[in-house]
Design a protein around this motif. Structure first.
Motif, PDB file in Angstrom:
ATOM      1  N   LEU A  17     -26.212 -26.403 -37.577  1.00  0.00           N
ATOM      2  CA  LEU A  17     -25.535 -25.491 -36.829  1.00  0.00           C
ATOM      3  C   LEU A  17     -26.475 -24.202 -36.723  1.00  0.00           C
ATOM      4  N   THR A  18     -27.351 -24.275 -35.837  1.00  0.00           N
ATOM      5  CA  THR A  18     -28.110 -23.176 -35.658  1.00  0.00           C
ATOM      6  C   THR A  18     -27.831 -22.616 -34.102  1.00  0.00           C
ATOM      7  N   ILE A  19     -28.180 -21.366 -33.974  1.00  0.00           N
ATOM      8  CA  ILE A  19     -28.034 -20.991 -32.573  1.00  0.00           C
ATOM      9  C   ILE A  19     -28.634 -21.715 -31.647  1.00  0.00           C
ATOM     10  N   GLU A  20     -29.983 -22.128 -31.601  1.00  0.00           N
ATOM     11  CA  GLU A  20     -30.452 -23.091 -30.521  1.00  0.00           C
ATOM     12  C   GLU A  20     -29.811 -24.328 -30.531  1.00  0.00           C
ATOM     13  N   ASN A  21     -29.531 -25.084 -31.797  1.00  0.00           N
ATOM     14  CA  ASN A  21     -28.838 -26.458 -31.679  1.00  0.00           C
ATOM     15  C   ASN A  21     -27.492 -26.187 -30.844  1.00  0.00           C
ATOM     16  N   VAL A  22     -26.795 -25.160 -31.255  1.00  0.00           N
ATOM     17  CA  VAL A  22     -25.461 -25.268 -30.510  1.00  0.00           C
ATOM     18  C   VAL A  22     -25.485 -25.003 -29.054  1.00  0.00           C
ATOM     19  N   GLN A  23     -26.468 -23.928 -28.792  1.00  0.00           N
ATOM     20  CA  GLN A  23     -26.487 -23.541 -27.349  1.00  0.00           C
ATOM     21  C   GLN A  23     -27.076 -24.810 -26.428  1.00  0.00           C
ATOM     22  N   ALA A  24     -27.671 -25.836 -27.203  1.00  0.00           N
ATOM     23  CA  ALA A  24     -27.981 -26.989 -26.264  1.00  0.00           C
ATOM     24  C   ALA A  24     -27.141 -27.979 -26.244  1.00  0.00           C
ATOM     25  N   HIS A  25     -25.897 -27.592 -26.675  1.00  0.00           N
ATOM     26  CA  HIS A  25     -24.729 -28.572 -26.752  1.00  0.00           C
ATOM     27  C   HIS A  25     -23.754 -28.149 -25.423  1.00  0.00           C
ATOM     28  N   SER A  26     -22.832 -28.842 -24.964  1.00  0.00           N
ATOM     29  CA  SER A  26     -21.847 -28.750 -23.833  1.00  0.00           C
ATOM     30  C   SER A  26     -20.980 -27.829 -24.368  1.00  0.00           C
ATOM     31  N   ARG A  27     -20.486 -27.028 -23.357  1.00  0.00           N
ATOM     32  CA  ARG A  27     -19.250 -25.966 -23.696  1.00  0.00           C
ATOM     33  C   ARG A  27     -18.096 -26.850 -23.431  1.00  0.00           C
ATOM     34  N   LEU A  28     -18.016 -28.006 -22.969  1.00  0.00           N
ATOM     35  CA  LEU A  28     -16.732 -28.589 -22.618  1.00  0.00           C
ATOM     36  C   LEU A  28     -16.458 -29.860 -23.680  1.00  0.00           C
ATOM     37  N   HIS A  29     -14.908 -29.827 -23.854  1.00  0.00           N
ATOM     38  CA  HIS A  29     -14.714 -30.848 -24.857  1.00  0.00           C
ATOM     39  C   HIS A  29     -13.298 -31.696 -24.446  1.00  0.00           C
ATOM     40  N   TYR A  30     -13.422 -32.847 -24.835  1.00  0.00           N
ATOM     41  CA  TYR A  30     -12.393 -33.674 -24.439  1.00  0.00           C
ATOM     42  C   TYR A  30     -11.210 -33.198 -25.089  1.00  0.00           C
ATOM     43  N   ARG A  31     -11.034 -32.846 -26.165  1.00  0.00           N
ATOM     44  CA  ARG A  31      -9.816 -32.424 -26.969  1.00  0.00           C
ATOM     45  C   ARG A  31      -9.166 -31.101 -26.851  1.00  0.00           C
ATOM     46  N   CYS A  32      -9.789 -30.333 -25.802  1.00  0.00           N
ATOM     47  CA  CYS A  32      -9.460 -29.069 -25.427  1.00  0.00           C
ATOM     48  C   CYS A  32      -8.057 -28.983 -24.827  1.00  0.00           C
ATOM     49  N   GLY A  33      -7.454 -27.519 -25.190  1.00  0.00           N
ATOM     50  CA  GLY A  33      -6.113 -27.317 -24.719  1.00  0.00           C
ATOM     51  C   GLY A  33      -5.929 -27.162 -23.179  1.00  0.00           C
ATOM     52  N   SER A  34      -7.160 -26.947 -22.862  1.00  0.00           N
ATOM     53  CA  SER A  34      -7.049 -26.811 -21.240  1.00  0.00           C
ATOM     54  C   SER A  34      -6.955 -27.987 -20.560  1.00  0.00           C
ATOM     55  N   SER A  35      -7.547 -29.029 -21.198  1.00  0.00           N
ATOM     56  CA  SER A  35      -7.138 -30.274 -20.618  1.00  0.00           C
ATOM     57  C   SER A  35      -5.994 -30.759 -20.801  1.00  0.00           C
ATOM     58  N   PHE A  36      -5.389 -30.380 -21.745  1.00  0.00           N
ATOM     59  CA  PHE A  36      -3.882 -30.663 -22.079  1.00  0.00           C
ATOM     60  C   PHE A  36      -2.820 -29.831 -20.972  1.00  0.00           C
ATOM     61  N   ILE A  37      -3.253 -28.713 -20.759  1.00  0.00           N
ATOM     62  CA  ILE A  37      -2.406 -28.072 -19.544  1.00  0.00           C
ATOM     63  C   ILE A  37      -2.526 -28.935 -18.382  1.00  0.00           C
ATOM     64  N   LEU A  38      -3.672 -29.294 -18.098  1.00  0.00           N
ATOM     65  CA  LEU A  38      -3.871 -29.985 -16.529  1.00  0.00           C
ATOM     66  C   LEU A  38      -3.293 -31.377 -16.888  1.00  0.00           C
TER      67      LEU A  38
END
Length: 314
Positions: A191-212
């Protein structure tokens, strides 16, 4: 530890920070006006009755939503009260007037009520607007299609316009930071800033997906009941809210399980597309807050696990 063996953590963006929840604790980290980091911690209270209900398919989604709304509102209240106050002026926080409604009902209940009221409005307004087209589209099938289309347009328009405000845009950036941290943790990377920034900002388990998914699931469920007369349509929509929520939660969990399977992973794409609106690319400073929040949660979770093992030995 394999991905399937990793503990499942959830999160929520708050004002100038991120909340993460685990098996035993909820932790929020926010960046204060003087650039310092402040934490807010709440233990997850054990409730045997709720624990049993959360094992029942379709019903567990309703319980999870209510629990999430209650706990999330406490952390959001903490962040919104403190983010723009200089720590040296913290004594003024205790002098703020608390509304009578909040005083009587509590922050958690207010959060649940807000969710319920919002869900009622989001469900009934499209039904009423669709009814206005009855003379042109009299069939139940077309009425449900129009109603669901209006609901989707209202959802997308609302998210888009609120995202234009500076405060919400920053919340959406922290939402992106939350997802990046979870994705990094689940990948096994440090969990470094560089590693985290390299990953997607999207996630399958997100509440936004639930709303849709509630819009999509609602379309199919509403096809099973009549749309006329209007009073019956309204009653049906109200009675079907928990059913739609329960099914949508199961769909969310199902698509998350399929996210690494070729072809089937595309079932979750509609939810990810919506997250392109509800998340924004975070800055390094925002990612730092999200990392600190998650690390604090892991620390609390480890302490609880160690304490429980110690009790077993004794």
């Amino acid at each position: 530890m394999s991905n399937s063996q990793k503990p499942v953590y959830g999160g929520q963006a708050v004002v100038e920070g991120v909340m993460f929840g685990g098996k035993y604790h909820y932790v929020t980290a926010i960046r204060r006006k003087d650039n310092s980091i402040e934490y807010f911690h709440l233990p997850r209270k054990a409730n045997p009755a709720l624990a049993k209900l959360k094992k029942i398919p379709f019903l567990r989604g309703i319980i999870a939503i209510i629990e999430s709304s209650a706990n999330g509102s406490k952390h959001l209240n903490f962040s919104s009260e403190r983010y723009d106050v200089d720590p040296k002026d913290d004594e003024t926080l205790t002098e703020k007037e608390v509304s009578k409604l909040t005083m009587y009902l509590g922050v958690a209940v207010i959060g649940v009520l807000s969710f319920i009221i919002g869900k009622f409005a989001f469900t009934l307004v499209p039904a009423l607007l669709a009814e206005l087209t009855r003379s042109v589209f009299p069939s139940d099938f077309m009425q449900v299609i129009i109603e669901s289309t209006i609901k989707l347009l209202l959802l997308l328009s609302y998210i888009y316009f609120v995202s234009l405000t500076p405060l919400i845009k920053r919340v959406f950036q922290y939402h992106g930071a939350e997802h990046k941290v979870i994705n990094t943790f689940e990948s096994g990377a440090a969990l470094t800033i560089e590693n985290v920034q390299a990953h997607s900002r999207l996630h399958y388990r997100c509440g936004s997906s639930f709303i849709l998914f509630t819009v999509i699931v609602g379309l199919f469920v509403y096809l099973l009941v009549p749309t006329s007369p209007l009073w019956l349509r309204i009653v049906d929509r109200i009675l079907l809210i928990p059913i739609v929520l329960g099914i949508s939660f199961e769909v969310l969990q199902f698509t998350n399980k399929l996210r690494n399977i070729p072809i089937l992973k595309y079932l979750g794409l509609p939810g990810l597309w919506l997250q392109l609106l509800t998340t924004k690319e975070p800055t390094n400073e925002q990612v730092e807050v999200a990392i600190l929040s998650f690390q604090e949660l892991l620390k609390k979770e480890t302490e609880s696990e160690f304490g429980m093992k110690g009790e077993e030995i004794v």
